[in-house]
Design a protein around this motif. Structure first.
Motif, PDB file in Angstrom:
ATOM      1  N   LYS A  99       0.714  -1.356   0.051  1.00 33.94           N
ATOM      2  CA  LYS A  99       0.031   0.056  -0.053  1.00 33.94           C
ATOM      3  C   LYS A  99       0.968   1.060  -0.087  1.00 33.94           C
ATOM      4  O   LYS A  99       1.967   1.296   0.429  1.00 33.94           O
ATOM      5  CB  LYS A  99      -0.791   0.124   1.170  1.00 33.94           C
ATOM      6  N   ASN A 100       0.339   2.199  -0.594  1.00 35.02           N
ATOM      7  CA  ASN A 100       0.889   3.693  -0.569  1.00 35.02           C
ATOM      8  C   ASN A 100       0.460   4.393   0.550  1.00 35.02           C
ATOM      9  O   ASN A 100      -0.449   4.260   1.228  1.00 35.02           O
ATOM     10  CB  ASN A 100       0.600   4.311  -1.819  1.00 35.02           C
ATOM     11  N   LYS A 101       1.253   5.465   0.806  1.00 37.90           N
ATOM     12  CA  LYS A 101       1.268   6.642   1.716  1.00 37.90           C
ATOM     13  C   LYS A 101       0.240   6.274   2.951  1.00 37.90           C
ATOM     14  O   LYS A 101      -0.839   6.284   3.276  1.00 37.90           O
ATOM     15  CB  LYS A 101      -0.024   7.611   1.071  1.00 37.90           C
ATOM     16  N   PRO A 102       1.110   5.813   4.221  1.00 37.25           N
ATOM     17  CA  PRO A 102       2.474   5.351   4.235  1.00 37.25           C
ATOM     18  C   PRO A 102       2.660   3.966   3.418  1.00 37.25           C
ATOM     19  O   PRO A 102       1.781   3.278   3.675  1.00 37.25           O
ATOM     20  CB  PRO A 102       3.021   5.294   5.502  1.00 37.25           C
ATOM     21  N   TYR A 103       3.834   3.745   3.167  1.00 38.76           N
ATOM     22  CA  TYR A 103       4.067   2.276   2.621  1.00 38.76           C
ATOM     23  C   TYR A 103       3.899   1.158   3.569  1.00 38.76           C
ATOM     24  O   TYR A 103       4.177   1.284   4.472  1.00 38.76           O
ATOM     25  CB  TYR A 103       5.589   2.263   2.156  1.00 38.76           C
ATOM     26  N   GLU A 104       3.304   0.294   3.143  1.00 47.61           N
ATOM     27  CA  GLU A 104       2.912  -0.708   3.879  1.00 47.61           C
ATOM     28  C   GLU A 104       3.213  -2.003   2.791  1.00 47.61           C
ATOM     29  O   GLU A 104       3.151  -2.274   1.864  1.00 47.61           O
ATOM     30  CB  GLU A 104       1.583  -0.805   4.326  1.00 47.61           C
ATOM     31  N   ASN A 105       3.983  -3.160   3.657  1.00 53.99           N
ATOM     32  CA  ASN A 105       4.376  -4.380   2.993  1.00 53.99           C
ATOM     33  C   ASN A 105       5.085  -4.032   1.599  1.00 53.99           C
ATOM     34  O   ASN A 105       4.944  -4.379   0.790  1.00 53.99           O
ATOM     35  CB  ASN A 105       3.012  -5.183   2.662  1.00 53.99           C
ATOM     36  N   ASP A 106       5.998  -3.123   2.093  1.00 56.88           N
ATOM     37  CA  ASP A 106       6.804  -2.409   0.949  1.00 56.88           C
ATOM     38  C   ASP A 106       7.990  -3.457   0.409  1.00 56.88           C
ATOM     39  O   ASP A 106       9.105  -3.171   0.524  1.00 56.88           O
ATOM     40  CB  ASP A 106       7.480  -1.196   1.414  1.00 56.88           C
ATOM     41  N   LEU A 107       7.753  -4.669  -0.227  1.00 62.18           N
ATOM     42  CA  LEU A 107       8.740  -5.400  -0.651  1.00 62.18           C
ATOM     43  C   LEU A 107       8.490  -5.902  -2.001  1.00 62.18           C
ATOM     44  O   LEU A 107       7.245  -5.945  -2.535  1.00 62.18           O
ATOM     45  CB  LEU A 107       8.693  -6.665   0.067  1.00 62.18           C
ATOM     46  N   LEU A 108       9.542  -6.027  -2.663  1.00 61.17           N
ATOM     47  CA  LEU A 108       9.539  -6.266  -4.140  1.00 61.17           C
ATOM     48  C   LEU A 108      10.603  -7.452  -4.541  1.00 61.17           C
ATOM     49  O   LEU A 108      11.883  -7.110  -4.322  1.00 61.17           O
ATOM     50  CB  LEU A 108       9.804  -5.100  -5.089  1.00 61.17           C
ATOM     51  N   LEU A 109      10.379  -8.343  -5.001  1.00 57.39           N
ATOM     52  CA  LEU A 109      11.263  -9.549  -5.634  1.00 57.39           C
ATOM     53  C   LEU A 109      11.637  -9.346  -6.989  1.00 57.39           C
ATOM     54  O   LEU A 109      10.631  -9.142  -7.973  1.00 57.39           O
ATOM     55  CB  LEU A 109      10.924 -10.821  -5.277  1.00 57.39           C
ATOM     56  N   LEU A 110      12.847  -9.189  -7.418  1.00 63.81           N
ATOM     57  CA  LEU A 110      12.957  -9.071  -8.725  1.00 63.81           C
ATOM     58  C   LEU A 110      13.852 -10.239  -9.221  1.00 63.81           C
ATOM     59  O   LEU A 110      14.713 -10.874  -8.710  1.00 63.81           O
ATOM     60  CB  LEU A 110      14.206  -7.904  -9.026  1.00 63.81           C
TER      61      LEU A 110
END
Length: 507
Positions: A99-110
């Motif tokens: 989620k945005n504003k504030p960031y939640e669960n702010d993970l990204l796998l590349l």
């Protein structure tokens, strides 16, 4: 004198740098060769965008919000970004609860296209155990290539600094809103504030990545930096990597699935970027106020809705070029109910930019950017995510289309935003039905279904995996009774990202 091409590239670079929520290391020092060999520079067309770190021979972990910077490859194996090894990104898998504003669960796998050869210059970082806890005042490290000051440029050589862990209670007093599953560290007068380029990098305690830099503040006030607590996401990280690795060797799925199998399929769909977030147009449903907050209603001088659109930057809305004929003069943002538009933001249109190649709706290139006369603000307004170059949608993928248009042929526009699920239709089938189609389009909805867009939905988005992939362009004969009608046609946004970004940067 600078040549026009150089000016264009410079402005384009400036625009991209302003959209990054990442950061250099202030009060830090250069990382010696042979240390922190797991560090990754996540890069887009203009260079370094975010930090990251290698967690397996095919995966780099970074911040979920870094997906907005359209990462294309990572550099590994050298602390100087000029000399690192480049690895193309094959897939991006963001946490489904981001989620945005504030960031939640702010993970990204590349997921990298090729395996990384681990050795002296490149290694993976150790992840924490589920029961590992850091304590207040523990000394840890953060590294990155981010800027040393607000408005500065990213640095060439990797920098590192020490930060102290701050207890969550103290941290909550200094941040008005703090997500779950975070760790706070820094900030004292001698400890740095993180700026562009460092976000997504690791918080390292005892050679273990315990956190991932999510957000900080660009203001002068001293507040803690906020990191994702990696120990709370170990299952997601490991299962996502496992499912992405094993997809090609596991093709049979039982029709009657046990709960564990359902979770596996859910993770597999995440790996393939086929999942959809959002909600409904024809046979759709009302969109909750906290979803699809990028939607824009284009309105004429009489305050009537004429087309849809999506917010793509603080001052630009993307829509269909043929909506120019409806003479929009303003947009409404932040309110799904147009009867209650006073709860949202009504902003006048300052300039209109139709795609240079547009000459008619059935000839393609049906895109238009609207520059607003002032920036949009918070209060229920968010920008939509753009597709990455490696994002591919396939026939039968489930996506969504949304708008305030009519719910049936010859109907009237509705007051409340609606969305409906539509399936992607392969281009060969679509062309056979239509007979002729322009280039750079996507077909979805209509055609042997009872769902799709209708008049008044033009310019609205086709959304797959919470990402903008298409803009509503046209249907056949204005017929919204779709069971025996041709597929709906959308502009393929991925083919126009360069035009979009350059137009925004130069205006």
């Amino acid at each position: 004198m600078l040549q026009p091409q150089i000016i264009t590239v410079f402005l384009f670079h400036t625009f991209l740098q302003q959209t990054v929520t990442g950061s250099v290391i202030v009060n830090g020092h250069a990382v010696p060769a042979g240390e922190m060999q797991y560090m990754a520079s996540v890069e887009n067309l203009m260079g370094h965008a975010c930090g990251g770190f290698l967690v397996s021979d095919r995966f780099v972990l970074t911040a979920g919000h870094c997906l907005e910077d359209k990462p294309r490859y990572v550099k590994l194996g050298n602390h100087s970004r000029d000399n690192g090894q480049e690895f193309k990104i094959e897939r991006t898998v963001r946490h489904l609860s981001f989620k945005n504003k504030p960031y939640e669960n702010d993970l990204l796998l590349l997921k990298l296209k090729n395996k990384v050869k681990l050795g002296k210059s490149i290694r993976t970082i150790q992840l924490p155990n589920a029961d590992m806890q850091v304590k207040a005042h523990d000394s840890c490290q953060v590294a990155g290539w981010g800027a040393k000051e607000v408005g500065g440029t990213v640095v060439k050589n990797l920098m590192v600094t020490n930060v102290s862990i701050i207890d969550t209670t103290t941290c909550k007093k200094q941040w008005s809103r703090l997500p779950h599953n975070v760790i706070c560290a820094g900030e004292s007068p001698v400890e740095r504030r993180f700026l562009e380029g460092d976000f997504g990098g690791p918080l390292v305690c005892n050679d273990t990545a315990v956190g991932l830099l999510s957000f900080s503040t660009f203001e002068k006030k001293i507040v803690p930096n906020v990191f994702v607590d990696i120990s709370k996401y170990l299952a997601w990280i490991k299962e996502t990597i496992q499912k992405c690795h094993s997809f090609l060797t596991h093709t049979h799925l039982s029709v009657k699935m046990q709960p564990g199998q359902m979770i596996a399929v859910f993770l597999l769909l995440s790996c393939l970027q086929q999942t959809v977030t959002g909600s409904a147009i024809v046979n759709g449903s009302i969109v909750p106020s906290d979803e699809m907050q990028y939607m824009a209603s284009l309105q004429n001088v009489y305050g009537r809705h004429v087309c849809g659109g999506v917010l793509v930057s603080d001052k630009f809305v993307l829509t269909a070029a043929h909506c120019f004929n409806a003479q929009p003069v303003r947009v409404v943002l932040g309110s799904h109910n147009l009867k209650k538009s006073n709860n949202g933001q009504t902003i006048d249109i300052d300039k209109i930019f139709k795609n240079d190649s547009y000459s008619g709706v059935d000839l393609g290139n049906d895109l238009m950017l609207l520059k607003l006369n002032k920036s949009s603000e918070g209060n229920g307004v968010n920008k939509i995510h753009f597709p990455t170059e490696n994002m591919h949608i396939k026939a039968h993928d489930l996506c969504q289309v949304a708008g305030w248009g009519a719910t049936h042929t010859n109907g009237v526009n509705v007051n409340e935003l609606r969305a409906t699920n539509v399936s992607i239709i392969d281009k060969k089938t679509c062309k056979e039905v239509w007979g002729h189609l322009p280039d750079n389009i996507i077909c979805a909805g209509g055609y042997n279904t009872m769902k799709g867009f209708c008049q008044g939905d033009s310019g609205g988005p086709l959304v797959c995996n919470n990402t903008l992939v298409g803009i509503v362009s046209f249907n056949r004969r204005g017929n919204c009774t779709y069971q025996n009608e041709a597929p709906n046609v959308f502009v393929d946004v991925s083919k126009y990202t360069e035009w979009i970004f350059k137009t925004i940067a130069l205006n």
